[in-house]
Design a protein around this motif. Structure first.
Motif, PDB file in Angstrom:
ATOM      1  N   ALA A 238      23.918 -44.879 -90.381  1.00 24.46           N
ATOM      2  CA  ALA A 238      24.770 -45.521 -91.384  1.00 24.46           C
ATOM      3  C   ALA A 238      25.723 -46.539 -90.786  1.00 24.46           C
ATOM      4  O   ALA A 238      26.240 -47.401 -91.507  1.00 24.46           O
ATOM      5  CB  ALA A 238      25.570 -44.453 -92.135  1.00 24.46           C
ATOM      6  N   THR A 239      25.981 -46.464 -89.485  1.00 25.38           N
ATOM      7  CA  THR A 239      26.921 -47.402 -88.859  1.00 25.38           C
ATOM      8  C   THR A 239      26.202 -48.459 -88.020  1.00 25.38           C
ATOM      9  O   THR A 239      26.847 -49.195 -87.279  1.00 25.38           O
ATOM     10  CB  THR A 239      27.921 -46.654 -87.963  1.00 25.38           C
ATOM     11  N   ALA A 240      24.891 -48.537 -88.121  1.00 23.83           N
ATOM     12  CA  ALA A 240      24.134 -49.529 -87.352  1.00 23.83           C
ATOM     13  C   ALA A 240      24.632 -50.933 -87.681  1.00 23.83           C
ATOM     14  O   ALA A 240      24.770 -51.298 -88.855  1.00 23.83           O
ATOM     15  CB  ALA A 240      22.644 -49.415 -87.658  1.00 23.83           C
ATOM     16  N   GLY A 241      24.933 -51.680 -86.653  1.00 28.17           N
ATOM     17  CA  GLY A 241      25.418 -53.041 -86.852  1.00 28.17           C
ATOM     18  C   GLY A 241      26.910 -53.157 -87.041  1.00 28.17           C
ATOM     19  O   GLY A 241      27.431 -54.269 -87.190  1.00 28.17           O
ATOM     20  N   TRP A 242      27.630 -52.034 -87.045  1.00 23.77           N
ATOM     21  CA  TRP A 242      29.079 -52.093 -87.194  1.00 23.77           C
ATOM     22  C   TRP A 242      29.704 -52.713 -85.957  1.00 23.77           C
ATOM     23  O   TRP A 242      29.252 -52.494 -84.826  1.00 23.77           O
ATOM     24  CB  TRP A 242      29.660 -50.697 -87.393  1.00 23.77           C
ATOM     25  N   ALA A 243      30.786 -53.448 -86.129  1.00 24.64           N
ATOM     26  CA  ALA A 243      31.550 -53.993 -85.013  1.00 24.64           C
ATOM     27  C   ALA A 243      32.330 -52.862 -84.342  1.00 24.64           C
ATOM     28  O   ALA A 243      32.621 -51.834 -84.979  1.00 24.64           O
ATOM     29  CB  ALA A 243      32.513 -55.066 -85.513  1.00 24.64           C
ATOM     30  N   PRO A 244      32.684 -53.030 -83.064  1.00 24.90           N
ATOM     31  CA  PRO A 244      33.485 -51.997 -82.377  1.00 24.90           C
ATOM     32  C   PRO A 244      34.774 -51.660 -83.115  1.00 24.90           C
ATOM     33  O   PRO A 244      35.200 -50.499 -83.121  1.00 24.90           O
ATOM     34  CB  PRO A 244      33.766 -52.626 -81.009  1.00 24.90           C
ATOM     35  N   SER A 245      35.398 -52.644 -83.744  1.00 24.75           N
ATOM     36  CA  SER A 245      36.634 -52.374 -84.478  1.00 24.75           C
ATOM     37  C   SER A 245      36.390 -51.438 -85.654  1.00 24.75           C
ATOM     38  O   SER A 245      37.245 -50.608 -85.998  1.00 24.75           O
ATOM     39  CB  SER A 245      37.256 -53.679 -84.968  1.00 24.75           C
ATOM     40  N   ALA A 246      35.230 -51.539 -86.292  1.00 22.54           N
ATOM     41  CA  ALA A 246      34.903 -50.654 -87.418  1.00 22.54           C
ATOM     42  C   ALA A 246      34.670 -49.229 -86.933  1.00 22.54           C
ATOM     43  O   ALA A 246      35.088 -48.262 -87.589  1.00 22.54           O
ATOM     44  CB  ALA A 246      33.669 -51.172 -88.154  1.00 22.54           C
ATOM     45  N   ILE A 247      34.001 -49.083 -85.777  1.00 18.79           N
ATOM     46  CA  ILE A 247      33.820 -47.748 -85.188  1.00 18.79           C
ATOM     47  C   ILE A 247      35.178 -47.149 -84.836  1.00 18.79           C
ATOM     48  O   ILE A 247      35.428 -45.956 -85.048  1.00 18.79           O
ATOM     49  CB  ILE A 247      32.922 -47.816 -83.938  1.00 18.79           C
ATOM     50  N   SER A 248      36.087 -47.980 -84.304  1.00 22.97           N
ATOM     51  CA  SER A 248      37.435 -47.506 -83.980  1.00 22.97           C
ATOM     52  C   SER A 248      38.173 -47.060 -85.242  1.00 22.97           C
ATOM     53  O   SER A 248      38.888 -46.057 -85.228  1.00 22.97           O
ATOM     54  CB  SER A 248      38.227 -48.604 -83.269  1.00 22.97           C
ATOM     55  N   ALA A 249      38.001 -47.796 -86.325  1.00 22.24           N
ATOM     56  CA  ALA A 249      38.645 -47.418 -87.586  1.00 22.24           C
ATOM     57  C   ALA A 249      38.130 -46.075 -88.080  1.00 22.24           C
ATOM     58  O   ALA A 249      38.905 -45.215 -88.527  1.00 22.24           O
ATOM     59  CB  ALA A 249      38.400 -48.502 -88.637  1.00 22.24           C
ATOM     60  N   ALA A 250      36.812 -45.885 -87.990  1.00 21.27           N
ATOM     61  CA  ALA A 250      36.233 -44.611 -88.416  1.00 21.27           C
ATOM     62  C   ALA A 250      36.695 -43.482 -87.508  1.00 21.27           C
ATOM     63  O   ALA A 250      36.993 -42.365 -87.985  1.00 21.27           O
ATOM     64  CB  ALA A 250      34.709 -44.710 -88.416  1.00 21.27           C
ATOM     65  N   SER A 251      36.782 -43.720 -86.192  1.00 23.67           N
ATOM     66  CA  SER A 251      37.261 -42.703 -85.260  1.00 23.67           C
ATOM     67  C   SER A 251      38.706 -42.328 -85.563  1.00 23.67           C
ATOM     68  O   SER A 251      39.080 -41.156 -85.521  1.00 23.67           O
ATOM     69  CB  SER A 251      37.145 -43.212 -83.816  1.00 23.67           C
ATOM     70  N   PHE A 252      39.516 -43.341 -85.869  1.00 22.69           N
ATOM     71  CA  PHE A 252      40.914 -43.105 -86.231  1.00 22.69           C
ATOM     72  C   PHE A 252      41.005 -42.193 -87.449  1.00 22.69           C
ATOM     73  O   PHE A 252      41.824 -41.263 -87.496  1.00 22.69           O
ATOM     74  CB  PHE A 252      41.599 -44.440 -86.503  1.00 22.69           C
TER      75      PHE A 252
END
Length: 393
Positions: A238-252
């Motif tokens: 579901a997160t394929a192609g997400w930018a690193p900032s988006a992964i960081s937001a989800a981790s947060f």
């Protein structure tokens, strides 16, 4: 009760503990820049854990924290941690130099997190239980904060994300130094040396043993989960192609929601008791561990709900183990017994972090099952307490 001192301590705890996982928030950049593997990220995390263990045991064995003002120790350690963290961002060039600096960060955190608890008692001892839930909540939010900073993606590089945590730790030092110790703090001089055998005897108390073993199971899952969250999120279809900032937001979001879990658990414990709140949290996080490998291809909405539930439940039990153990062991050694319990618990985290990050490339989402024995065994160990008549916290 004046709300101001507790609000200051809680805010300082949030800022100071942002040092803990500051390097993890830049994990993908470090892997590219230094040629690291997921296991190396685990080693950097474990350097902090080892420093925290040694620092906590040193405070317990020497009685240092009882001889000097808690606010000054907190402030000094926050500053030391800020400097070591900044050194990691600016001067570390690989694992050899990075590990040492992360170890110093862990040593410093031993004077931030536990001393924050002591400061709460020095100001409002009659409400320490409720405040403890807030403090652990701020530790959780502080853990996620570097991910929140990185999600802003200002284009300054991974070093800037880590340096923000250093600035926040300096602010924490200033807040606590200005606040000072509370009126209820009693410092002792000429304290006898700790007799380790006497502390170990606390394990003969069934209630203390049940709480301690439950805590060890909880620790097996907690810090490994926090370490793995960015890896797990980045690998999802579901997160394929997400930018690193988006992964960081989800981790947060996934890690930070644990703060709400802690605060909510603190309110519920007043009605049902700490043991049942801890048991419910262990059961929920165990269920999330078991279900996660089957849910990676589920709808994004369902997967998001599962991850948020996991993030909220995985830490909601943490303050209650301290409360249960403090009530169960002899009051003459409660501080030392809790220090030993914390040291063993964080040693457990080092094993699960190492295994989880080492096995991640081969196991992928199934690494969640590696975490599963922790909450399951913790729930079984805690059974004598949550099956008894509830005691309000």
């Amino acid at each position: 009760m004046r709300p101001k001192p507790i609000a200051i301590i809680v805010l300082a705890q949030l800022f100071g503990t942002s040092l803990w996982f500051s390097a993890n928030s830049a994990g993908d950049d470090l892997m590219r820049a230094w040629g690291l593997s997921s296991a190396d990220i685990g080693h950097l995390t474990n350097a902090v854990q080892l420093g925290f263990i040694i620092g906590t045991l040193s405070f317990a064995l020497t009685g240092f924290a009882d001889r000097f003002p808690a606010s000054r120790i907190f402030a000094a350690c926050a500053l030391i941690g800020a400097l070591a963290n900044a050194g990691f961002a600016m001067f570390a060039e690989g694992m050899s130099s990075g590990m040492g600096l992360r170890f110093v960060v862990g040593l410093a955190l031993a004077g931030v997190y536990p001393l924050g608890m002591k400061l709460v008692v020095s100001w409002v001892p009659q409400q320490a239980g409720a405040a403890l839930a807030w403090l652990v909540g701020m530790l959780t939010l502080g853990t996620s904060l570097p991910h929140g900073v990185r999600m802003l993606d200002a284009g300054w590089g991974w070093q800037a994300t880590i340096l923000v945590s250093s600035v926040l730790a300096v602010v924490a030092a200033g807040l606590i130094l200005r606040l000072g110790d509370g009126p209820h703090l009693v410092r002792r001089t000429g304290m006898p040396a700790l007799h380790l055998g006497e502390v170990l005897m606390a394990l003969r108390e069934p209630a203390f043993r049940a709480s301690a073993l439950g805590y060890f199971g909880h620790q097996w899952e907690l810090y490994a989960f926090w370490t793995l969250v960015p890896l797990m999120l980045a690998a999802l279809p579901a997160t394929a192609g997400w930018a690193p900032s988006a992964i960081s937001a989800a981790s947060f979001a996934v890690i930070g929601i644990g703060a709400l879990g802690c605060v909510f658990g603190g309110f519920v414990s007043r009605r049902v008791g700490s043991a049942r709140v801890a048991a419910a949290a262990l059961a929920l996080s165990a269920a999330c561990c078991a279900i996660y490998p089957f849910a990676v291809n589920a709808s994004p909405l369902l997967l998001a709900a599962l991850m948020l539930l996991w993030g909220a439940s995985v830490v909601a039990d943490s303050p209650h183990f301290s409360a249960l153990s403090a009530r169960a062991c002899p009051q003459t050694i409660v501080g030392s017994a809790l220090a030993l319990q914390n040291a063993i618990g964080f040693a457990v985290t080092m094993v699960s972090i190492d295994l989880g990050t080492r096995l991640w490339p081969a196991w992928g989402e199934h690494v969640a099952w590696l975490l599963l024995p922790g909450p399951v065994l913790g729930l079984l160990a805690l059974r004598p307490l949550w099956r008894t008549r509830p005691a309000a916290s």
